[in-house]
Write a protein that holds these residues in place. Structure first.
Motif, PDB file in Angstrom:
ATOM      1  N   THR A  48       0.858  -1.189   0.000  1.00  0.00           N
ATOM      2  CA  THR A  48       0.000   0.000   0.000  1.00  0.00           C
ATOM      3  C   THR A  48       0.893   1.236   0.000  1.00  0.00           C
ATOM      4  O   THR A  48       2.100   1.171   0.299  1.00  0.00           O
ATOM      5  CB  THR A  48      -0.856   0.044   1.273  1.00  0.00           C
ATOM      6  N   LEU A  49       0.270   2.358  -0.298  1.00  0.00           N
ATOM      7  CA  LEU A  49       1.016   3.619  -0.296  1.00  0.00           C
ATOM      8  C   LEU A  49       1.683   3.837   1.069  1.00  0.00           C
ATOM      9  O   LEU A  49       2.848   4.220   1.149  1.00  0.00           O
ATOM     10  CB  LEU A  49       0.045   4.762  -0.627  1.00  0.00           C
ATOM     11  N   GLN A  50       0.940   3.563   2.147  1.00  0.00           N
ATOM     12  CA  GLN A  50       1.475   3.786   3.496  1.00  0.00           C
ATOM     13  C   GLN A  50       2.682   2.884   3.759  1.00  0.00           C
ATOM     14  O   GLN A  50       3.706   3.316   4.290  1.00  0.00           O
ATOM     15  CB  GLN A  50       0.353   3.529   4.523  1.00  0.00           C
ATOM     16  N   ARG A  51       2.551   1.635   3.369  1.00  0.00           N
ATOM     17  CA  ARG A  51       3.646   0.681   3.582  1.00  0.00           C
ATOM     18  C   ARG A  51       4.861   1.083   2.731  1.00  0.00           C
ATOM     19  O   ARG A  51       6.005   1.022   3.194  1.00  0.00           O
ATOM     20  CB  ARG A  51       3.155  -0.720   3.188  1.00  0.00           C
ATOM     21  N   ALA A  52       4.600   1.514   1.488  1.00  0.00           N
ATOM     22  CA  ALA A  52       5.693   1.932   0.608  1.00  0.00           C
ATOM     23  C   ALA A  52       6.413   3.145   1.193  1.00  0.00           C
ATOM     24  O   ALA A  52       7.649   3.213   1.175  1.00  0.00           O
ATOM     25  CB  ALA A  52       5.149   2.247  -0.783  1.00  0.00           C
ATOM     26  N   ARG A  53       5.643   4.070   1.751  1.00  0.00           N
ATOM     27  CA  ARG A  53       6.278   5.243   2.383  1.00  0.00           C
ATOM     28  C   ARG A  53       7.125   4.823   3.582  1.00  0.00           C
ATOM     29  O   ARG A  53       8.206   5.358   3.801  1.00  0.00           O
ATOM     30  CB  ARG A  53       5.207   6.234   2.840  1.00  0.00           C
ATOM     31  N   GLY A  54       6.622   3.844   4.334  1.00  0.00           N
ATOM     32  CA  GLY A  54       7.375   3.347   5.484  1.00  0.00           C
ATOM     33  C   GLY A  54       8.685   2.709   5.055  1.00  0.00           C
ATOM     34  O   GLY A  54       9.741   2.935   5.649  1.00  0.00           O
ATOM     35  N   GLU A  55       8.614   1.937   3.987  1.00  0.00           N
ATOM     36  CA  GLU A  55       9.839   1.294   3.478  1.00  0.00           C
ATOM     37  C   GLU A  55      10.822   2.333   2.970  1.00  0.00           C
ATOM     38  O   GLU A  55      12.031   2.214   3.176  1.00  0.00           O
ATOM     39  CB  GLU A  55       9.492   0.333   2.342  1.00  0.00           C
ATOM     40  N   ALA A  56      10.283   3.337   2.270  1.00  0.00           N
ATOM     41  CA  ALA A  56      11.163   4.381   1.733  1.00  0.00           C
ATOM     42  C   ALA A  56      11.894   5.087   2.877  1.00  0.00           C
ATOM     43  O   ALA A  56      13.094   5.380   2.786  1.00  0.00           O
ATOM     44  CB  ALA A  56      10.354   5.381   0.909  1.00  0.00           C
ATOM     45  N   ALA A  57      11.175   5.321   3.975  1.00  0.00           N
ATOM     46  CA  ALA A  57      11.803   5.971   5.141  1.00  0.00           C
ATOM     47  C   ALA A  57      12.822   5.045   5.788  1.00  0.00           C
ATOM     48  O   ALA A  57      13.933   5.454   6.146  1.00  0.00           O
ATOM     49  CB  ALA A  57      10.728   6.376   6.145  1.00  0.00           C
ATOM     50  N   MET A  58      12.452   3.771   5.919  1.00  0.00           N
ATOM     51  CA  MET A  58      13.344   2.787   6.547  1.00  0.00           C
ATOM     52  C   MET A  58      14.678   2.696   5.793  1.00  0.00           C
ATOM     53  O   MET A  58      15.751   2.655   6.394  1.00  0.00           O
ATOM     54  CB  MET A  58      12.654   1.421   6.551  1.00  0.00           C
ATOM     55  N   ILE A  59      14.578   2.683   4.471  1.00  0.00           N
ATOM     56  CA  ILE A  59      15.786   2.544   3.660  1.00  0.00           C
ATOM     57  C   ILE A  59      16.511   3.890   3.568  1.00  0.00           C
ATOM     58  O   ILE A  59      17.736   3.968   3.640  1.00  0.00           O
ATOM     59  CB  ILE A  59      15.417   2.027   2.249  1.00  0.00           C
ATOM     60  N   GLY A  60      15.715   4.959   3.433  1.00  0.00           N
ATOM     61  CA  GLY A  60      16.300   6.294   3.239  1.00  0.00           C
ATOM     62  C   GLY A  60      17.138   6.771   4.415  1.00  0.00           C
ATOM     63  O   GLY A  60      18.126   7.482   4.221  1.00  0.00           O
TER      64      GLY A  60
ATOM     65  N   ALA B 220      12.497  11.279   3.192  1.00  0.00           N
ATOM     66  CA  ALA B 220      11.529  10.189   3.017  1.00  0.00           C
ATOM     67  C   ALA B 220      10.731   9.908   4.289  1.00  0.00           C
ATOM     68  O   ALA B 220       9.747   9.175   4.234  1.00  0.00           O
ATOM     69  CB  ALA B 220      12.250   8.914   2.563  1.00  0.00           C
ATOM     70  N   ALA B 221      11.154  10.488   5.421  1.00  0.00           N
ATOM     71  CA  ALA B 221      10.430  10.204   6.668  1.00  0.00           C
ATOM     72  C   ALA B 221       9.438  11.312   7.003  1.00  0.00           C
ATOM     73  O   ALA B 221       8.888  11.340   8.101  1.00  0.00           O
ATOM     74  CB  ALA B 221      11.431  10.036   7.811  1.00  0.00           C
ATOM     75  N   ARG B 222       9.175  12.221   6.029  1.00  0.00           N
ATOM     76  CA  ARG B 222       8.369  13.390   6.402  1.00  0.00           C
ATOM     77  C   ARG B 222       6.937  13.039   6.772  1.00  0.00           C
ATOM     78  O   ARG B 222       6.296  13.767   7.523  1.00  0.00           O
ATOM     79  CB  ARG B 222       8.420  14.471   5.322  1.00  0.00           C
ATOM     80  N   GLU B 223       6.410  11.915   6.267  1.00  0.00           N
ATOM     81  CA  GLU B 223       5.019  11.547   6.592  1.00  0.00           C
ATOM     82  C   GLU B 223       4.902  10.851   7.946  1.00  0.00           C
ATOM     83  O   GLU B 223       3.853  10.329   8.273  1.00  0.00           O
ATOM     84  CB  GLU B 223       4.435  10.617   5.514  1.00  0.00           C
ATOM     85  N   PHE B 224       5.966  10.808   8.712  1.00  0.00           N
ATOM     86  CA  PHE B 224       5.924  10.062   9.974  1.00  0.00           C
ATOM     87  C   PHE B 224       6.290  10.947  11.165  1.00  0.00           C
ATOM     88  O   PHE B 224       7.283  10.705  11.863  1.00  0.00           O
ATOM     89  CB  PHE B 224       6.879   8.860   9.900  1.00  0.00           C
ATOM     90  N   PRO B 225       5.466  11.989  11.424  1.00  0.00           N
ATOM     91  CA  PRO B 225       5.829  12.945  12.481  1.00  0.00           C
ATOM     92  C   PRO B 225       5.944  12.291  13.853  1.00  0.00           C
ATOM     93  O   PRO B 225       6.819  12.660  14.641  1.00  0.00           O
ATOM     94  CB  PRO B 225       4.692  13.969  12.434  1.00  0.00           C
ATOM     95  N   VAL B 226       5.087  11.302  14.131  1.00  0.00           N
ATOM     96  CA  VAL B 226       5.105  10.703  15.478  1.00  0.00           C
ATOM     97  C   VAL B 226       6.402   9.929  15.697  1.00  0.00           C
ATOM     98  O   VAL B 226       7.122  10.129  16.694  1.00  0.00           O
ATOM     99  CB  VAL B 226       3.877   9.767  15.657  1.00  0.00           C
ATOM    100  N   GLN B 227       6.727   9.077  14.711  1.00  0.00           N
ATOM    101  CA  GLN B 227       7.960   8.289  14.836  1.00  0.00           C
ATOM    102  C   GLN B 227       9.180   9.205  14.874  1.00  0.00           C
ATOM    103  O   GLN B 227      10.121   8.976  15.636  1.00  0.00           O
ATOM    104  CB  GLN B 227       8.094   7.311  13.661  1.00  0.00           C
ATOM    105  N   ARG B 228       9.154  10.225  14.040  1.00  0.00           N
ATOM    106  CA  ARG B 228      10.290  11.166  13.999  1.00  0.00           C
ATOM    107  C   ARG B 228      10.533  11.758  15.378  1.00  0.00           C
ATOM    108  O   ARG B 228      11.660  11.784  15.869  1.00  0.00           O
ATOM    109  CB  ARG B 228       9.991  12.298  13.011  1.00  0.00           C
ATOM    110  N   GLN B 229       9.426  12.208  15.971  1.00  0.00           N
ATOM    111  CA  GLN B 229       9.552  12.854  17.280  1.00  0.00           C
ATOM    112  C   GLN B 229      10.115  11.892  18.316  1.00  0.00           C
ATOM    113  O   GLN B 229      10.999  12.242  19.094  1.00  0.00           O
ATOM    114  CB  GLN B 229       8.168  13.329  17.707  1.00  0.00           C
TER     115      GLN B 229
END
Ligand code: SF4
Length: 372
Positions: A308-320, A329-338
């Protein structure tokens, strides 16, 4: 589907399967190589017809030991890549075992269009090479780098392993120093990891081998990082350092979550669909089965999954996050970032995040946080 500009070609044969190896590699089945080369060429042709591929920015011929192919066999494969269209400054990497780097092979590889050689040095120490079951010697490995450079390769990587049982900090740094003295443009240094399905995994389980502790591994890692940076190599990914302009374009594309086409036994592909979701597929692993499947249909896909788009974004952040200059690539994950910033594992710089020193040490956990 987004256009694909990166091509991975897998050659699964090795002279000997090293005891720590977890790649899709088989002790050389000499008679099989010609049929395999034909199958690989056929798969490239069929895939390039069916998919939006090209111009090609990067080709990575990995293994296994692709340097076991003769120059003619390599040319046969590259002759199938050229019609797709190579970008003018395309990077074409071949992984090579030191024992295969002769001046004749070097001439053949350059003539086939290879312009980056990645040499599996691993170590220069006889005890470490014996432990790893590598068939080359330290002098063989240094000679391979010299032969490649003298023959015309201006872009040479040395693959090294640290954390090998019995090799202490001084010995590891001696290997690194000698490799740097040969003027390589790129160094990849990986920790020797124990995969459960390997013979090393079994030896560790039964107590025959004791691996160095995490502190020793980290000491070797950071000592190498310091030495490489002093020598003018930029630390651009957790395990990779390069002279300016020599970062590996193929791997950068993967870390930036760009799509790629993988051909060959067990090769994986990643496609990006128009809605932002991702499709992954993988080929059948065994070379016999691969040749048979290609002969029947021109394809050897054994499985696929849609993310899914969400999972793909998560993978992109994980690898990035592996890229040490930072990633957006982690911009859509404010909670995890914080949370990760709070834990001292990430730094935030505008839209981007970057691993801290502690974050580098715990990069797998940091990456996994984006999948939760
Ligand atoms: S040479 Fe590389 S790919 Fe082949 S068995 Fe050894 S570690 Fe695996």
């Amino acid at each position: 589907m987004e256009r694909i500009h990166n091509l991975y070609l897998h050659v699964p044969f090795c002279t000997w399967v090293c005891k720590y190896c977890d790649f899709n590699a088989y002790a050389v089945l000499e008679g099989l190589i010609p049929a395999y080369v034909e199958a690989l060429a056929r798969e490239i042709e069929v895939a390039a017809d069916a998919l939006p591929v090209g111009a090609i920015d990067t080709v990575f011929i990995g293994g296994g030991t692709p340097s076991l192919l003769t120059a003619d066999q390599l040319r046969r494969v590259m002759d199938q890549v050229h019609p797709i269209g190579l970008a003018p400054d395309a990077e074409v990497t071949l992984e090579a075992n030191p024992s295969n780097v002769t001046s004749e092979q070097v001439d053949g590889w350059l003539a086939a269009g290879v312009n980056r050689l990645s040499i599996g040095v691993q170590s220069l120490r006889p005890d470490a090479l014996r432990f790893l079951e590598r068939l080359h010697s330290g002098p063989d490995a240094l000679a391979a780098i010299r032969t490649a450079r003298a023959g015309g390769f201006a872009n040479v990587n040395a693959d090294l392993l640290y954390g090998v049982p019995g090799v202490h900090l001084t010995g590891w740094l001696e290997t690194l120093e000698a490799v740097l003295a040969e003027g390589v443009q790129h160094v990849s240094a990986y920790e020797l990891t124990v995969e459960s399905g390997t013979r090393l995994g079994q030896e560790v389980r039964t107590g025959l081998v004791r691996m160095p502790g995490a502190d020793d591994q980290l000491e070797q890692y950071w000592a190498a990082a310091a030495r490489l940076e002093t020598a003018g190599y930029a630390h651009y990914e957790i395990s990779n350092w390069s002279r300016p302009g020599f970062a590996c374009g193929h791997n950068l594309a993967a870390w930036n979550y760009q799509p790629y086409l993988g051909c060959g036994a067990g090769a994986h592909s990643m496609f990006r669909l128009k809605d932002g979701s991702t499709e992954r597929s993988w080929n059948v692993k065994g070379p016999h089965a691969y040749i048979k499947r290609i002969g029947q249909t021109g394809r050897a896909v054994d499985g696929m999954e849609n993310l899914t788009l969400q999972r793909a974004r998560g993978e992109a952040a994980m690898i990035g996050v592996r890229l040490l200059d930072g990633t957006s690539a982690a911009r859509e994950f404010p909670v995890q970032r914080q949370e990760l910033v709070g834990a001292g594992l990430l730094l935030e710089v505008d839209d981007e995040v970057r691993l801290t020193r502690r974050g580098v040490e715990l990069a797998n956990q940091v990456g996994a946080a984006f999948l939760s």
